[in-house]
Design an enzyme around this catalytic site. Structure first.
Site, mmCIF file in Angstrom:
data_model
loop_
_atom_site.group_PDB
_atom_site.id
_atom_site.type_symbol
_atom_site.label_atom_id
_atom_site.label_comp_id
_atom_site.label_asym_id
_atom_site.label_seq_id
_atom_site.Cartn_x
_atom_site.Cartn_y
_atom_site.Cartn_z
ATOM 1 N N HIS A 1 -6.717 -2.789 -6.467
ATOM 2 C CA HIS A 1 -7.845 -3.547 -5.609
ATOM 3 C C HIS A 1 -8.675 -4.307 -6.578
ATOM 4 C CE1 HIS A 1 -5.520 -1.065 -2.889
ATOM 5 N NE2 HIS A 1 -6.124 -1.545 -1.703
ATOM 6 N N GLU B 1 0.742 -1.172 -0.002
ATOM 7 C CA GLU B 1 0.174 -0.092 -0.083
ATOM 8 C C GLU B 1 0.937 1.229 -0.084
ATOM 9 O OE1 GLU B 1 -3.221 -0.152 -0.420
ATOM 10 O OE2 GLU B 1 -4.029 -2.201 0.452
HETATM 11 P P1 NAD Z 1 -5.373 -7.150 10.699
HETATM 12 O O1 NAD Z 1 -5.917 -6.076 11.301
HETATM 13 O O2 NAD Z 1 -6.028 -8.463 10.488
HETATM 14 O O3 NAD Z 1 -3.902 -7.258 11.107
HETATM 15 C C1 NAD Z 1 -2.939 -8.397 10.457
HETATM 16 C C2 NAD Z 1 -2.499 -9.330 11.798
HETATM 17 O O4 NAD Z 1 -1.439 -8.705 12.257
HETATM 18 C C3 NAD Z 1 -3.589 -9.882 12.817
HETATM 19 O O5 NAD Z 1 -3.184 -11.217 12.967
HETATM 20 C C4 NAD Z 1 -3.045 -8.913 13.777
HETATM 21 O O6 NAD Z 1 -3.533 -9.518 15.095
HETATM 22 C C5 NAD Z 1 -1.643 -8.919 13.494
HETATM 23 N N1 NAD Z 1 -1.178 -7.548 14.122
HETATM 24 C C6 NAD Z 1 -1.319 -6.320 13.791
HETATM 25 N N2 NAD Z 1 -0.541 -5.557 14.496
HETATM 26 C C7 NAD Z 1 0.298 -6.016 15.018
HETATM 27 C C8 NAD Z 1 1.539 -5.944 15.712
HETATM 28 N N3 NAD Z 1 1.878 -4.720 15.811
HETATM 29 N N4 NAD Z 1 2.330 -6.957 16.250
HETATM 30 C C9 NAD Z 1 1.806 -8.291 16.125
HETATM 31 N N5 NAD Z 1 0.891 -8.504 15.286
HETATM 32 C C10 NAD Z 1 0.135 -7.595 14.889
HETATM 33 O O7 NAD Z 1 -5.245 -6.901 9.014
HETATM 34 P P2 NAD Z 1 -4.478 -5.508 8.184
HETATM 35 O O8 NAD Z 1 -3.598 -5.996 7.314
HETATM 36 O O9 NAD Z 1 -3.978 -4.657 9.343
HETATM 37 O O10 NAD Z 1 -5.619 -4.875 7.701
HETATM 38 C C11 NAD Z 1 -6.631 -5.505 6.764
HETATM 39 C C12 NAD Z 1 -7.993 -5.000 6.802
HETATM 40 O O11 NAD Z 1 -7.979 -3.690 6.514
HETATM 41 C C13 NAD Z 1 -8.904 -5.746 5.687
HETATM 42 O O12 NAD Z 1 -10.075 -6.159 6.578
HETATM 43 C C14 NAD Z 1 -9.135 -4.600 4.870
HETATM 44 O O13 NAD Z 1 -10.420 -4.568 4.314
HETATM 45 C C15 NAD Z 1 -9.184 -3.452 5.616
HETATM 46 N N6 NAD Z 1 -8.703 -2.085 5.035
HETATM 47 C C16 NAD Z 1 -9.569 -1.228 5.291
HETATM 48 C C17 NAD Z 1 -9.104 0.236 4.887
HETATM 49 C C18 NAD Z 1 -10.083 1.310 4.916
HETATM 50 O O14 NAD Z 1 -9.809 2.314 4.400
HETATM 51 N N7 NAD Z 1 -10.847 1.265 5.972
HETATM 52 C C19 NAD Z 1 -8.085 0.369 3.777
HETATM 53 C C20 NAD Z 1 -7.443 -0.895 3.488
HETATM 54 C C21 NAD Z 1 -7.591 -2.122 3.933
#
Ligand code: NAD
Length: 392
Positions: free
Chosen positions: A251, A188
């Protein structure tokens, strides 16, 4: 303590600051105190973050005299469901939240989207603060106010625009993030360079590997520049009536791959976006709008840091072109039956295109899958040759 770097998202009375640094979590209470309507907050987090970073946030709130409770949900996209939302809201009501209570989302994009949506609808709207803990959340999902959950019909189809009151991005939290998640978030970051800032892409070519390794200065710079790009785009088009859709570069293809692989561990969102961005460049080259050298440059950079660039880099499975196209047709970006694609005139020059024929997409997928088959065949041949040479 070092002063965080800051920028703001300008949205009139819904404007808010993004604070970035390595002491932001330790100062969280002090930083959010002036914005709170009461001295009570509810932290929403997942089990991974609860184990690693919750105690630090609680101490920071204690230091500022802020009362707090917390709710822990299971990690992963599986928590972005109506069922989990219902449980979360029910728990919030059991805790007797009031309109003056602020929710704190401590987690990655999943927690931000879920807690943000709960904040949007509980008691017709509570304030919330984003404390993003994954690279993806720090550079993308915590900024811009999109909140929501998934349904059987697709991702993020139920949700609300609800802007946070503050975003606290502490880059030191990323030291516990698994490397694969770090890389997925990096896709990203690359996206912002590709959309509108060739200079930033150039900088990433030189420093991307360092920031993925957790180098502090590089990481902070990348988070700041990414948030700046997103903040400007969101300020100009909060509800995605126009240019905000550029943020979907890669995307539409990426979501099709994610839908096919079941939104799980096989393919992370950012990995799908990485392959999707390459496909958006290839489609632009195929239509004669982008120099092939730019597509090659993107491929080289993603491959150099360890991100997938095509089907050959993904877990082996049978990919069906028609199914992939059908997934694309179910995307939110479909209007009047036509898919809006984000295409490019080159690195840093993204634009929206609604006049893409499905046959062009079919040809693109077919070529990409043939290339992957060819790659697998060449690999197998070279393995057999090596084995034969070693055996002789
Ligand atoms: P996530 O929140 O599932 O985090 C990924 C994994 O990493 C999880 O297992 C989490 O527990 C772990 N994790 C997170 N931070 C950590 C840390 N500091 N230390 C250890 N483990 C950690 O996934 P993501 O990639 O952060 O987000 C993906 C989600 O975001 C999707 O659902 C997507 O649709 C959404 N998203 C939303 C927007 C928006 O504008 N709202 C934009 C892009 C993506």
């Amino acid at each position: 303590m070092t002063k965080p770097r800051s920028l703001s998202v300008s949205l009139g009375e819904r404007s808010y600051d993004i604070l970035i640094g390595t002491t932001v979590l330790a100062q969280a209470g002090k930083l959010m105190r002036p914005l709170l309507k009461s001295d009570r907050v509810i932290i929403i987090t997942d089990a991974n973050l609860a184990e690693r970073h919750l105690a630090r946030l609680q101490r920071a709130l204690d230091d500022a005299g802020i009362r707090h409770e917390h709710i822990v949900v299971p990690p992963g996209d599986g928590s972005k469901t109506l069922d989990q939302l219902g449980r979360l809201i029910s728990r919030l009501l059991d805790l007797k939240v009031e309109r003056s209570t602020t929710l704190l989302a401590l987690g990655g994009g999943v927690i931000g989207d879920l807690a943000g949506f709960a904040a949007a609808v509980t008691l017709r709207g509570l304030d919330f603060v984003q404390i993003p803990t994954s690279l993806l959340a720090q550079v993308d999902s915590s900024v811009g106010g999109k909140t929501g959950i998934n349904t059987a019909q697709g991702k993020n189809l139920i949700g609300a625009f609800h802007q946070p009151r503050l975003v606290l991005a502490d880059t030191s939290i990323l030291t516990t993030l698994p490397r694969r998640e770090m890389l997925a978030g990096y896709a990203e970051v690359v996206k912002y360079g590709l959309i509108r800032d060739a200079g930033f892409f150039h900088w990433l070519e030189a420093h991307g590997a360092d920031l993925i390794d957790g180098e502090r200065a590089e990481l902070e710079h990348a988070v700041l520049e990414s948030c700046r790009a997103k903040a400007e785009i969101v300020a100009a088009d909060e509800r995605e009536c126009g240019q905000r859709a550029l943020l979907n570069l890669g995307h539409t293809f990426g979501h099709a791959l994610e839908a096919e692989t079941g939104y799980g561990d096989e393919l992370l969102h950012g990995e799908g976006v990485a392959v999707g961005m390459v496909m958006a460049f290839d489609l632009s080259v195929q239509r004669g709008h982008c120099a092939p050298e730019d597509a090659d440059r993107l491929r080289r950079h993603l491959a150099a840091v360890g991100l997938p660039t095509g089907f050959a880099d993904l877990a082996p499975r049978h990919w069906d072109v028609e199914r992939l196209i059908a997934h694309m047709g179910r995307d939110k970006k479909v209007s009047g039956g036509r898919i809006t694609f984000v295409l490019v005139r080159g690195i840093g020059g993204a634009y929206l295109e609604t006049e893409v024929e499905l046959d062009e997409v079919r040809a693109l997928f077919t070529t990409a899958l043939n290339d992957a088959d060819q790659f697998a065949l060449e690999n197998e041949t070279s393995r057999m040759t090596t084995r034969a040479t070693l055996g002789s």
